[in-house]
Design a protein around this motif. Structure first.
Motif, short mmCIF file in Angstrom:
data_model
loop_
_atom_site.label_atom_id
_atom_site.label_comp_id
_atom_site.label_asym_id
_atom_site.label_seq_id
_atom_site.Cartn_x
_atom_site.Cartn_y
_atom_site.Cartn_z
N HIS A 203 55.24 39.55 38.92
CA HIS A 203 54.72 38.25 39.38
C HIS A 203 53.35 38.51 39.99
O HIS A 203 53.24 39.15 41.03
CB HIS A 203 55.67 37.64 40.41
N LEU A 204 52.30 38.01 39.32
CA LEU A 204 50.94 38.38 39.67
C LEU A 204 50.05 37.16 39.80
O LEU A 204 50.08 36.27 38.94
CB LEU A 204 50.36 39.29 38.58
N HIS A 205 49.25 37.11 40.85
CA HIS A 205 48.25 36.06 41.02
C HIS A 205 46.87 36.71 40.97
O HIS A 205 46.69 37.83 41.45
CB HIS A 205 48.46 35.33 42.34
N ALA A 206 45.91 35.99 40.38
CA ALA A 206 44.58 36.58 40.19
C ALA A 206 43.47 35.63 40.62
O ALA A 206 43.56 34.42 40.40
CB ALA A 206 44.38 36.95 38.72
N ALA A 207 42.42 36.21 41.22
CA ALA A 207 41.16 35.51 41.49
C ALA A 207 40.12 36.08 40.54
O ALA A 207 39.96 37.31 40.46
CB ALA A 207 40.73 35.70 42.94
N LEU A 208 39.42 35.19 39.84
CA LEU A 208 38.54 35.60 38.74
C LEU A 208 37.15 34.99 38.92
O LEU A 208 37.03 33.79 39.16
CB LEU A 208 39.14 35.12 37.42
N GLY A 209 36.10 35.83 38.81
CA GLY A 209 34.74 35.37 39.06
C GLY A 209 33.92 35.25 37.79
O GLY A 209 33.91 36.17 36.97
N ASP A 210 33.21 34.12 37.65
CA ASP A 210 32.36 33.96 36.47
C ASP A 210 30.96 34.55 36.72
O ASP A 210 30.70 35.14 37.78
CB ASP A 210 32.32 32.49 36.02
N SER A 211 30.07 34.36 35.75
CA SER A 211 28.75 34.99 35.83
C SER A 211 27.86 34.41 36.92
O SER A 211 26.80 34.96 37.23
CB SER A 211 28.04 34.89 34.47
N GLU A 212 28.27 33.28 37.49
CA GLU A 212 27.53 32.70 38.62
C GLU A 212 28.21 33.05 39.95
O GLU A 212 27.77 32.57 41.01
CB GLU A 212 27.45 31.17 38.48
N GLY A 213 29.32 33.80 39.90
CA GLY A 213 30.01 34.18 41.12
C GLY A 213 31.03 33.16 41.59
O GLY A 213 31.62 33.34 42.66
N ARG A 214 31.24 32.10 40.83
CA ARG A 214 32.26 31.11 41.21
C ARG A 214 33.65 31.67 40.91
O ARG A 214 33.86 32.30 39.88
CB ARG A 214 32.06 29.81 40.41
N LEU A 215 34.60 31.34 41.78
CA LEU A 215 35.95 31.89 41.59
C LEU A 215 36.94 30.85 41.08
O LEU A 215 36.92 29.69 41.49
CB LEU A 215 36.48 32.46 42.91
N TYR A 216 37.81 31.32 40.20
CA TYR A 216 38.92 30.55 39.66
C TYR A 216 40.17 31.41 39.82
O TYR A 216 40.08 32.63 39.89
CB TYR A 216 38.69 30.25 38.17
N GLY A 217 41.33 30.77 39.81
CA GLY A 217 42.51 31.60 39.91
C GLY A 217 43.81 30.83 39.96
O GLY A 217 43.83 29.59 39.99
N GLY A 218 44.89 31.59 39.97
CA GLY A 218 46.24 31.05 39.99
C GLY A 218 47.21 32.13 39.55
O GLY A 218 46.91 33.33 39.68
N THR B 104 34.46 36.45 29.89
CA THR B 104 34.83 37.61 30.70
C THR B 104 34.63 37.29 32.18
O THR B 104 33.62 36.70 32.55
CB THR B 104 33.96 38.83 30.31
N TYR B 105 35.61 37.67 32.98
CA TYR B 105 35.59 37.37 34.42
C TYR B 105 35.80 38.65 35.23
O TYR B 105 36.62 39.49 34.85
CB TYR B 105 36.72 36.39 34.76
N GLU B 106 35.08 38.75 36.33
CA GLU B 106 35.40 39.81 37.29
C GLU B 106 36.81 39.54 37.83
O GLU B 106 37.12 38.41 38.23
CB GLU B 106 34.41 39.81 38.46
N LEU B 107 37.65 40.55 37.81
CA LEU B 107 38.97 40.44 38.45
C LEU B 107 38.76 40.79 39.94
O LEU B 107 38.72 41.96 40.32
CB LEU B 107 39.96 41.40 37.79
N VAL B 108 38.54 39.74 40.73
CA VAL B 108 38.17 39.92 42.13
C VAL B 108 39.39 40.35 42.96
O VAL B 108 39.28 41.16 43.87
CB VAL B 108 37.51 38.64 42.68
N SER B 109 40.53 39.77 42.65
CA SER B 109 41.77 40.28 43.24
C SER B 109 42.93 40.02 42.31
O SER B 109 43.03 38.95 41.71
CB SER B 109 42.05 39.66 44.61
#
Lengths: 152, 152, 152
Positions: free
Chosen positions: B86-101, B66-71
């Protein structure tokens, strides 16, 4: 769920203010009951959260130092009768690495905030079983029909 | 390219829905042909994409948990006659690191979605040589003049 | 600080353009003096900045290769008489890791840009002691009253 566009604001928050509190007070003072919010800038010592479903509460992550506020995105709605700001932030360190989550607080170095007020039926957060305060969700009862429905 | 503002919506997607599908169906049911979309929340098992230019296709990245949907940021326009998100997402893990695309899919834990409808000439995605479906680009034919022009 | 909504634009920037320059020229050509801007897409060789408070200047971070433009967020206002775009970007690599900060430049592979014009009193950036060009901040002189006030 459907709103009319209300007032629009674009402004800089003074250095040293706590951003979440400032946005909330701005909404109170302007009588804003619903809005979408976005911002960019730079924050010091931001405190972000990751919601831990099993525990039903946020894990708090404290970031040290100053971070570029790469995106602030969220909304204002009603909670316990007053405006409540739900904001998520992406924050960049001096190497350009991003961190983020639910924004609990951050001291403003720079914050350029956009608020689009929404006018319509009250949009209220209510405590849910999972530990979060959420609006009623819209659901698809029948194909072709999205309607509002209370959720657990 | 220039639009009039249409309806505005702010709503919560029910837990368990697939977010990209839900937004697309929302647009279909509301008759939305163009819009800008943003959201925050929390997503499970999001599947994101990085477009590999050489191969002319997306590399798929599956995130577990589960990831925070940061944007969530993007738009709705027409593709093959129907609304396409057409949607792009930034996703945060439990340590606050962000992943996205590019967001292909994600199961909603929480999603608070804002949709600003845009009214105007049809905005259509067409297949391009690079493997993507894109609108015609605006180009500057002459200084001081931005106009619409089909691109390869 | 409070504005009226003006024109709205949603468009694709041609491949090969430099994004910050293109948005600035778009504003010049359309006569846009204030706006909020957002975008998604894909950028090559983006150059981002982290503001170093002690030095009073940006540290430049050069990213090599092509990145998903996961979020572009910012605004247009006046600086030295012309429109100036202040933009922050979150950028994803081929593993889905995010980087970001103040966007200085990036070559467009794809950019789908939304511009919401704002009509009102001139919103101007002025050089500040900290090395940044900023609008006057709003401040709370008295409880319940947010007003505009020049800052150092």
């Amino acid at each position: 769920m459907e709103f009319n566009s209300g007032r629009v604001f674009l402004f800089r928050v003074p250095e040293g203010e706590e951003l979440v509190t400032f946005i909330t007070k701005f909404a109170e003072e302007k009588g804003i009951k619903a809005a979408v919010v976005s911002a960019i800038g730079s924050l010091k010592s931001p405190r972000i959260g990751y919601f831990d479903e099993e525990r039903g509460e946020y894990k708090i992550i404290k970031l040290e130092g100053t971070y570029e506020l790469v995106s602030l995105m969220g909304n204002i709605s009603l909670k316990e009768g007053g405006p409540f700001a739900h904001l998520h932030a992406a924050l960049g360190d001096s190497e350009g690495r991003l961190y983020g989550g639910h924004l609990f607080e951050g001291e403003v170095f720079v914050a350029e905030v956009f608020v689009q007020e929404l006018i319509g039926e009250p949009l209220e957060r209510k405590p849910r079983k999972n530990g979060l305060s959420l609006w009623d969700a819209i659901t698809r009862r029948t194909p072709g029909n999205l309607s509002l429905q209370p959720s657990p």
